[in-house]
Scaffold this motif. Structure first.
Motif, short mmCIF file in Angstrom:
data_model
loop_
_atom_site.label_atom_id
_atom_site.label_comp_id
_atom_site.label_asym_id
_atom_site.label_seq_id
_atom_site.Cartn_x
_atom_site.Cartn_y
_atom_site.Cartn_z
N UNK A 1 0.84 -1.21 0.00
CA UNK A 1 0.00 0.00 0.00
C UNK A 1 0.87 1.26 0.00
N UNK B 1 -1.17 14.79 2.74
CA UNK B 1 -0.98 16.11 2.12
C UNK B 1 -1.18 17.28 3.07
N UNK C 1 -1.87 3.75 11.42
CA UNK C 1 -2.68 2.75 10.72
C UNK C 1 -2.04 2.21 9.44
N UNK C 2 -0.79 2.54 9.20
CA UNK C 2 -0.12 1.96 8.03
C UNK C 2 0.64 0.72 8.48
N UNK D 1 2.96 4.48 -6.98
CA UNK D 1 1.58 3.98 -6.98
C UNK D 1 1.43 2.76 -7.88
N UNK E 1 3.21 -0.25 -5.60
CA UNK E 1 2.41 -0.70 -4.45
C UNK E 1 1.07 -1.22 -4.92
N UNK E 2 0.42 -2.03 -4.08
CA UNK E 2 -0.80 -2.72 -4.52
C UNK E 2 -2.00 -1.80 -4.65
N UNK E 3 -2.00 -0.70 -3.90
CA UNK E 3 -3.11 0.26 -3.95
C UNK E 3 -2.64 1.57 -3.32
N UNK E 4 -3.45 2.60 -3.46
CA UNK E 4 -3.10 3.90 -2.90
C UNK E 4 -4.18 4.34 -1.93
N UNK E 5 -3.77 4.72 -0.73
CA UNK E 5 -4.72 5.21 0.27
C UNK E 5 -4.38 6.64 0.64
N UNK E 6 -5.32 7.54 0.39
CA UNK E 6 -5.09 8.97 0.66
C UNK E 6 -5.62 9.33 2.04
N UNK E 7 -4.77 9.97 2.84
CA UNK E 7 -5.17 10.42 4.17
C UNK E 7 -5.63 11.86 4.07
N UNK E 8 -6.73 12.08 3.35
CA UNK E 8 -7.26 13.43 3.17
C UNK E 8 -8.08 13.79 4.39
N UNK F 1 -13.08 9.92 8.00
CA UNK F 1 -12.28 10.52 9.09
C UNK F 1 -12.78 11.89 9.51
N UNK G 1 -5.17 -1.68 10.61
CA UNK G 1 -4.06 -1.51 9.67
C UNK G 1 -3.95 -2.72 8.74
N UNK H 1 -8.14 -3.31 -2.23
CA UNK H 1 -7.78 -3.02 -3.63
C UNK H 1 -8.05 -1.57 -3.98
N UNK I 1 -9.27 2.15 -2.17
CA UNK I 1 -9.58 2.88 -0.95
C UNK I 1 -10.12 4.26 -1.33
N UNK J 1 -11.28 7.73 0.11
CA UNK J 1 -11.09 8.48 1.35
C UNK J 1 -11.94 9.74 1.34
N UNK K 1 -5.49 1.20 -10.48
CA UNK K 1 -5.27 2.02 -9.27
C UNK K 1 -6.27 3.16 -9.27
N UNK K 2 -6.85 3.42 -8.09
CA UNK K 2 -7.63 4.63 -7.88
C UNK K 2 -6.79 5.53 -6.97
N UNK L 1 -8.69 17.39 0.31
CA UNK L 1 -8.23 18.38 1.29
C UNK L 1 -7.61 17.69 2.50
#
Lengths: 100, 135, 130
Positions: A1, A6, A21-22, A90, A93-100, B12, B123, B130, B132, B134, C124-125, C130
């Motif tokens: 992941x 940002x 959480x990573x 990106x 890694x298997x997927x992208x998780x944004x901590x927006x 969140x 986690x 696959x 996510x 957010x 991939x997404x 923000x």
């Protein structure tokens, strides 16, 4: 992941939540205002350094430069990438998780 | 038929102060029609989205909290709530709405949708996704 | 590799749209395919054709439009989010009795299902917000 953060850790809790959480083996990219969390001497630097033990941390060079932050001040082990490098991460890694 | 992907919606942010919670829920409802492996995560202020006893009459906004109760009917049955986020806010799972789903493979027994998990457990679940989304 | 990009914030207020644009451009330069760019929340404001940034500033809507023309990008604006915020195409405007429309022709209005489909179809997404 690949986790992306940002926001400045001095404004939001997104970096702290991402660190909490990573999973081990994942990568974290700091960009936009989050790049301020990549330098030494801050009150979050120890937490970021500790995460480098089992996660890769990257910072987006163009965002560092835009904010007048010198690459020589980066926490040891953080690697600089450009937008192309962001794309490469990106893909790797298997997927992208944004901590927006 | 393409393969089924693991979709996770990560919430969140608290409801009402911004539109993210409501518009996230709108995506979840539409997404339910696509027959993917869906789960939701409530982390940080996202846990406030599923608080019991929300009353918006005084702020002139629509109270959309009852929609979370309908998620089970859309076969959205995995709602992960991070224990550490609750604790940091002085909350327990008893402060949250009772959210359930009917298991048609088990004589329509009502089962809880909320899965209280630790940071470490969440986690692992997140690392396995696959897609996510957010909010 | 195939990407879907989600843009959650409008231009100028946040760096979100700029970052999403730079990422999209870099992905295309590396030979990847952009399956779709989906604009949600205030991100729908990327699609207004009536923005007038100062001449020495970038015009984000035009940047998206130029990239779309060059690479045949599918720029999709969420209809529900757009209607809430007064972003309408010609068809939506006439259907709802409005006297003006403001969606740039490089963008198209569609439903949230397009975002989910983007998540399913792409490898991939990547979400920018923000």
């Amino acid at each position: 992941m690949l986790h992306t953060v940002n926001k400045s850790p001095f404004e939001r809790n997104s970096l702290e939540s991402c660190l909490r959480l990573s999973a081990a083996g994942s990568a974290i990219l700091l960009f936009e205002d989050a790049v301020v969390g990549a330098v030494t001497g801050t009150n979050i630097a120890d937490k970021v350094s500790a995460a480098l033990a089992d996660r890769e941390i990257y910072v987006l060079g163009p965002d560092l430069a835009a904010r007048g932050l010198d690459q020589s001040k980066l926490i040891d082990g953080i690697k600089v990438v450009d937008y192309g490098g962001f794309v490469d991460l990106s893909v790797e890694k298997s997927a992208v998780q944004a901590w927006v | 038929m393409s393969e089924i992907k693991k979709f996770m919606y990560v919430n969140r942010k608290a409801p009402y102060g911004t539109v993210y919670a409501l518009e996230s829920l709108e995506v979840v409802l539409i997404g339910a029609a696509f027959d993917q492996d869906v789960s939701l995560a409530f982390v940080d202020d996202g846990v406030y989205q599923i608080m019991n006893g929300q009353n918006t009459t005084g702020i002139g906004m629509k109270n959309f909290s009852s929609t979370y109760k309908a998620l089970g009917d859309y076969e959205v049955t995995k709602l992960y709530v991070e224990k550490e986020s609750l604790e940091a806010r002085g909350l327990t799972v008893d402060d949250l709405m009772e959210l359930t789903w009917e298991d048609e493979d088990d004589d329509y027994e009502e089962k809880p949708s909320i899965r209280l998990v630790s940071s470490a457990e969440l986690a692992e679940v997140m690392a396995d996704q696959d897609v996510v989304l957010s909010f | 590799m195939k990407f879907t990009i989600q843009v959650n914030e409008g231009p100028y207020q946040h760096q979100t749209a700029d970052s999403a644009y730079q990422f999209t451009k870099a992905a295309l330069e590396k030979g990847h395919e952009i399956f779709r760019v989906f604009f949600y929340h205030d991100g729908v404001n990327n699609a207004t054709r009536l923005g007038l940034p100062p001449q020495d500033d970038r015009n984000i809507t035009n940047l998206w439009a130029e990239l779309a023309e060059k690479h045949e990008l599918d720029l999709v604006v969420c209809v529900a989010a757009a209607q809430r915020r007064g972003l309408l195409d010609e068809n939506e405007a006439s259907r709802n009795g409005k006297d003006a429309h403001n969606i740039h022709p490089a963008f198209r209005i569609s439903g949230l299902g397009q975002l989910i489909e983007g998540g399913i179809q792409a490898d991939r997404l990547v979400v920018f917000g923000d």
